[in-house]
Design a protein around this motif. Structure first.
Motif, PDB file in Angstrom:
ATOM      1  N   GLN A  49       0.909  -1.095  -0.093  1.00 32.96           N
ATOM      2  CA  GLN A  49       0.080   0.001   0.043  1.00 32.96           C
ATOM      3  C   GLN A  49       0.749   1.121   0.019  1.00 32.96           C
TER       4      GLN A  49
ATOM      5  N   SER B  15      -2.923   1.805   5.433  1.00 31.88           N
ATOM      6  CA  SER B  15      -3.684   3.121   5.119  1.00 31.88           C
ATOM      7  C   SER B  15      -4.274   3.712   6.353  1.00 31.88           C
TER       8      SER B  15
ATOM      9  N   VAL C  79      -4.369   0.338  -6.948  1.00 37.03           N
ATOM     10  CA  VAL C  79      -4.446   1.707  -6.416  1.00 37.03           C
ATOM     11  C   VAL C  79      -4.084   2.992  -7.141  1.00 37.03           C
TER      12      VAL C  79
ATOM     13  N   TYR D 291      -4.796   3.002 -10.561  1.00 38.16           N
ATOM     14  CA  TYR D 291      -5.824   2.933 -11.520  1.00 38.16           C
ATOM     15  C   TYR D 291      -7.108   3.621 -10.921  1.00 38.16           C
ATOM     16  N   LEU D 292      -7.327   3.245  -9.444  1.00 37.98           N
ATOM     17  CA  LEU D 292      -8.652   3.810  -8.814  1.00 37.98           C
ATOM     18  C   LEU D 292      -8.179   5.293  -8.611  1.00 37.98           C
ATOM     19  N   ASP D 293      -7.107   5.761  -8.432  1.00 36.16           N
ATOM     20  CA  ASP D 293      -6.735   7.198  -8.162  1.00 36.16           C
ATOM     21  C   ASP D 293      -6.811   7.855  -9.280  1.00 36.16           C
TER      22      ASP D 293
ATOM     23  N   SER E 199      -9.452   4.501  -3.910  1.00 34.94           N
ATOM     24  CA  SER E 199      -8.107   4.101  -3.804  1.00 34.94           C
ATOM     25  C   SER E 199      -7.896   3.282  -2.474  1.00 34.94           C
ATOM     26  N   SER E 200      -8.456   3.941  -1.405  1.00 33.61           N
ATOM     27  CA  SER E 200      -8.007   3.289  -0.233  1.00 33.61           C
ATOM     28  C   SER E 200      -9.006   1.967   0.287  1.00 33.61           C
TER      29      SER E 200
ATOM     30  N   GLY F   5      -9.563  -0.450  -2.344  1.00 34.41           N
ATOM     31  CA  GLY F   5      -9.209  -1.623  -3.215  1.00 34.41           C
ATOM     32  C   GLY F   5      -8.770  -2.789  -2.469  1.00 34.41           C
TER      33      GLY F   5
ATOM     34  N   ALA G 198     -16.439   3.129  -9.295  1.00 34.18           N
ATOM     35  CA  ALA G 198     -15.578   2.324  -8.256  1.00 34.18           C
ATOM     36  C   ALA G 198     -16.183   1.468  -7.586  1.00 34.18           C
TER      37      ALA G 198
END
Length: 367
Positions: free
Chosen positions: A20, A145, A216, A218-220, A226-227, A229, A277
């Protein structure tokens, strides 16, 4: 063996936490690109892959305690090195050290655990003890995280504290039995019958490696969340592992492996098709559920095909293919994301899951 379980769990909490932290650390501290981030995530698994067979061989000979303690010490050194690294290359070296440590912690411990269970129950026992490793990998990102809310330095210190805890608990374990190390040969690291389960397991790992390297980022880049995933992956993985490990003894490794790979493939198809998401996270949960029973299923197949006295070496060598799959995915997913887009990386992971399914269903029962 509760102490042993805890020692492995703490070491892999730290290792999982780095998955992470590393993308953000490399981006902010060194301004690294996606390809280098993927290499950095994956290179630890190369060291793990090289060291696992040796750790398993030593564990078969009764040297499990020594190997676990050594692995925990290397994990601590690697964690500190990553947190204090002043250059990208220093961080890479620290990742290699940590990867070697993780190999010793788990693959040295597993043959030690098997001495307490009958051979026909080693598949489920591996799945349940394996929770020490896999839950650490899965929960570690969530711990990181939370810790990073206090800053990256605080987060790295928290992971170092976990590594130190692993070393302390490993040192407090009792001896694993009389050590009878045979003469070391390279042939001892490759056990008859492990090839097909190893290839299947390595291809399965490609999906997890892809998520570790680029999810992470990709989601960002658009969908958001992202936190969540990797923690979503963790929850699905752990729920299925806890409730389903004994299925290997009941239904057989091949059946469980095939079902798991179908679920993993569906998960990647959902990630590729989803534009939100929520949709991506549903796909991530399916991939986590699919990956969850791959290890006990592969262990069941490998043990059934290998000599009894070399079970630790067989499974350690097989698990090295998991590490190689993650390494390949880390590098490949980073390159695909940089050269094309993130979805192309997930398409490659889907293809790997389908190929693993073909290997699983076509594998003969005996070598």
């Amino acid at each position: 063996m509760r102490r042993l379980w805890v020692a492995v769990f703490l070491a892999y909490l730290a290792f999982g936490g780095t998955l992470q932290l590393l993308p953000a650390t490399l981006s902010t501290r060194f301004h690294s690109d996606a390809a280098f981030i993927g290499l950095t995530v994956g290179i630890a698994f190369a060291a793990t892959a090289l060291c696992r067979p040796i750790a398993g061989w030593a564990g078969d000979a009764g040297a499990g305690r020594r190997i676990v303690i050594m692995g925990a010490a290397l994990t601590l050194a690697g964690t500190l090195g990553q947190g204090l690294a002043a250059t990208e290359w220093q961080l890479l070296v620290s990742r290699v050290v940590m990867g070697a440590g993780e190999a010793g912690v788990f693959s040295g411990a597993l043959p030690w655990v098997w001495r307490q269970v009958p051979p026909h129950k080693r598949g489920s026992a591996s799945g349940l003890f394996g929770l020490s490793m896999w839950s650490g990998l899965a929960i570690g990102p969530l711990v990181a995280s939370i810790a990073v809310l206090g800053g990256q330095h605080v987060a790295w210190l928290a992971l170092a504290a976990l590594s130190l805890g692993s070393l302390a608990v490993a040192t407090a374990t009792t001896a694993s039995g009389r050590v009878r190390l045979p003469r070391f040969t390279l042939e001892a690291l490759w056990v008859r019958g492990m090839a097909a389960p190893s290839v299947m397991f390595g291809l399965t790992a490609y999906g997890y490696g892809t998520l570790s390297a680029v999810l992470v980022l990709y989601l960002d880049s658009g969908p958001g969340g992202s936190s969540l995933g990797l923690p979503v992956f963790a929850v699905a993985f752990l729920l299925v592992r806890v409730t389903g490990s004994r299925l290997v003894d009941r239904a057989g490794g091949r059946v469980v492996a095939a079902a798991s790979l179908i679920v993993e493939a569906v998960g990647f198809a959902v990630i590729i098709a989803a534009g939100t998401a929520a949709g991506v996270l549903v796909g991530v949960a399916l991939v986590g559920a699919g990956c969850s029973l791959a290890f006990p299923a592969a262990v069941g197949m490998a043990i059934a095909r290998s000599p009894h006295h070399a079970a630790g070496s067989s499974v350690a060598g097989m698990t090295s293919f998991w590490d190689l799959g993650i390494l390949t995915a880390g590098v490949g997913a980073g390159i695909l994301a940089e050269a094309l887009d993130f979805r192309s990386a997930f398409v490659a992971a889907l293809a790997a899951a389908l190929l693993a399914l073909i290997v699983a269903v076509s594998m003969p029962s005996h070598p």
